[in-house]
Design an enzyme around this catalytic site. Sequence first.
Site, PDB file in Angstrom:
ATOM      1  N   HIS A 286      42.548  -2.656  68.645  1.00  0.00           N
ATOM      2  CA  HIS A 286      42.450  -3.904  69.401  1.00  0.00           C
ATOM      3  C   HIS A 286      41.393  -3.794  70.497  1.00  0.00           C
ATOM      4  O   HIS A 286      40.520  -4.673  70.628  1.00  0.00           O
ATOM      5  CB  HIS A 286      43.816  -4.214  70.014  1.00  0.00           C
ATOM      6  CG  HIS A 286      43.871  -5.466  70.821  1.00  0.00           C
ATOM      7  ND1 HIS A 286      44.367  -6.659  70.334  1.00  0.00           N
ATOM      8  CD2 HIS A 286      43.490  -5.732  72.098  1.00  0.00           C
ATOM      9  CE1 HIS A 286      44.297  -7.590  71.258  1.00  0.00           C
ATOM     10  NE2 HIS A 286      43.759  -7.048  72.349  1.00  0.00           N
ATOM     11  N   GLU A 287      41.450  -2.732  71.273  1.00  0.00           N
ATOM     12  CA  GLU A 287      40.485  -2.572  72.363  1.00  0.00           C
ATOM     13  C   GLU A 287      39.086  -2.311  71.825  1.00  0.00           C
ATOM     14  O   GLU A 287      38.098  -2.730  72.436  1.00  0.00           O
ATOM     15  CB  GLU A 287      40.930  -1.466  73.311  1.00  0.00           C
ATOM     16  CG  GLU A 287      42.258  -1.732  74.019  1.00  0.00           C
ATOM     17  CD  GLU A 287      42.299  -3.060  74.766  1.00  0.00           C
ATOM     18  OE1 GLU A 287      41.230  -3.524  75.230  1.00  0.00           O
ATOM     19  OE2 GLU A 287      43.392  -3.637  74.867  1.00  0.00           O
TER      20      GLU A 287
ATOM     21  N   HIS B 203      37.442  -5.604  71.445  1.00  0.00           N
ATOM     22  CA  HIS B 203      36.841  -6.083  72.690  1.00  0.00           C
ATOM     23  C   HIS B 203      35.504  -5.378  72.949  1.00  0.00           C
ATOM     24  O   HIS B 203      34.510  -6.015  73.300  1.00  0.00           O
ATOM     25  CB  HIS B 203      37.785  -5.820  73.860  1.00  0.00           C
ATOM     26  CG  HIS B 203      38.938  -6.772  73.947  1.00  0.00           C
ATOM     27  ND1 HIS B 203      38.770  -8.135  74.048  1.00  0.00           N
ATOM     28  CD2 HIS B 203      40.281  -6.561  73.974  1.00  0.00           C
ATOM     29  CE1 HIS B 203      39.953  -8.724  74.126  1.00  0.00           C
ATOM     30  NE2 HIS B 203      40.889  -7.794  74.068  1.00  0.00           N
TER      31      HIS B 203
ATOM     32  N   GLU C  10      39.078 -12.383  72.844  1.00  0.00           N
ATOM     33  CA  GLU C  10      40.296 -11.981  72.152  1.00  0.00           C
ATOM     34  C   GLU C  10      40.161 -12.157  70.647  1.00  0.00           C
ATOM     35  O   GLU C  10      40.789 -11.425  69.869  1.00  0.00           O
ATOM     36  CB  GLU C  10      41.482 -12.778  72.675  1.00  0.00           C
ATOM     37  CG  GLU C  10      42.834 -12.204  72.317  1.00  0.00           C
ATOM     38  CD  GLU C  10      43.101 -10.832  72.917  1.00  0.00           C
ATOM     39  OE1 GLU C  10      43.903 -10.062  72.336  1.00  0.00           O
ATOM     40  OE2 GLU C  10      42.499 -10.503  73.969  1.00  0.00           O
TER      41      GLU C  10
END
Length: 509
Positions: free
Chosen positions: A276-277, A280, A306
């Site tokens: 997930h990060e 980003h 996001e």
Amino acid sequence: MAAPAADLKSTVTEDAPEAYRNLLSRYARVANLESGAGVLYWDQQVTMPEGGTPARGKQLAALSATTHEKLTSDEMADALDAAEDADLSDEQAANVREIRRRHDRNRSLPEELVEELTEQQSHSQQVWKEAKADDDFDRFAPTLETLRDLHVDRAEAIDPDRPAYEVMYEDGEPYLPLERLEEIFEELKAGLVPLIEDIAEADRDLPSPFVEAGPYDDATQRGLSDAVLDLLNYPDDRGRLDVSAHPFTSGNQYDARITTRFKPDDPMDAFTATVHEFGHASYELGLPDDRFGEPLGASLSSGVHESQSRFWENHVARTQPFWEGFVGEANDHLGTDATAREAYAAVNQIYPDNLIRVEADELTYHLHIILRCEIDRAFVEGDIGVDEIPAVWNEKMDDYLGVVPDSDANGCLQDIHWSSRFAAFQGYTIGSVLAAQLDHAMRQDVDEVDQKIREGDLQPLWEWMTENVHSHGRRYPTDELVKEATGEPLTAEYFLEYVEEKFGDLYDL
């Protein structure tokens, strides 16, 4: 290798209007100060000793005040006026538009308020950490109330004629109207609630091979995170992985750092957080190098940001093709013998009784977001007091998810967000909706996406996102960017189709 500092303004060429060059030179100082503050924030969350908080608060407050002074100065106003009168290209006009928006939005803010708010945010994050660790909401409550009051003061200074919450919301989503967000929430509730109910009634247990084989030490989980980052092509020379209380990403196209956290009994928690990060970070790293210090070299909004993390987490790392290629690597690190189908099922289980947002599945996640937005807004608008938050939180958890937290640490203290700002949670749901729409558009342009994911050939996916999203920076408002990338405005249609097909298959609905 990153370009040397002297090369960072290469797009502001000598043939650009002098007024435009003057404006961009002034704005670059603002952007560099903000970038430096971001490094100090990263340090506070990752490496700074706890006793450093008071000094760090002063440092960040001083940087914030200096940034505010330069952004809102008379000289910046004059430079904006002159640039707007110049003969500009479309890209140059977009840069000027974004600087104008920031200047006008912030010019009415007293410098003292800016400095006080920044210092309070730094202080609040340390208080939140301690309150969460001790499961003591009462310790955090006065700090939270003070922070809310300061944010309301700020919103009223920006625009006294509109609700404070709406003004706060536009900090993260400047171009997606709040009314449109509310429509999306209603569409999601209408589609997700019955789907979750059908899954509950199906009463089908999916395999949990990684949980059953635990616990796992941090080094083992770190090895798995490093392995998936290698697969995702996360560059060592422009990024790093660390551990923090709450996973986050900080940085720019030259230095995009990510964090994760480890749970001994569930290695997939850290695994999905890391991916997930990375999503980003992929956005930051995909921004044009030669636009550093310009709006066109910065990310657009929290929702668009996001969408990148949700794309890589859900549309890549939670797919069966991904696990057909990666399950052997995971088994080697974790000492398990899961099949690809078991691993795929394990990372996609629906847990309606889960208490924690960042551990939530793709469906119930959005109910976690909606209840936060409702409490957030009620608190900002004065409909509930700070002392009512734990009870209201528990009531909404019971209403939406049928579970009540056993502690405030697992309830209203679980997220770091309220220690810095309000009206921030909406971006997560906007991102999930947009990620599905981008995934659908990508599959029209890129051949054999599933095969590429299966084979670990992920660079074409990143390149598509860079071309269609990252490279534009803030050139387009949100709806224009979405239409530019996908051919149509933002819609929840693709997300609902995606989850109905995916979870219908997993749960034999």
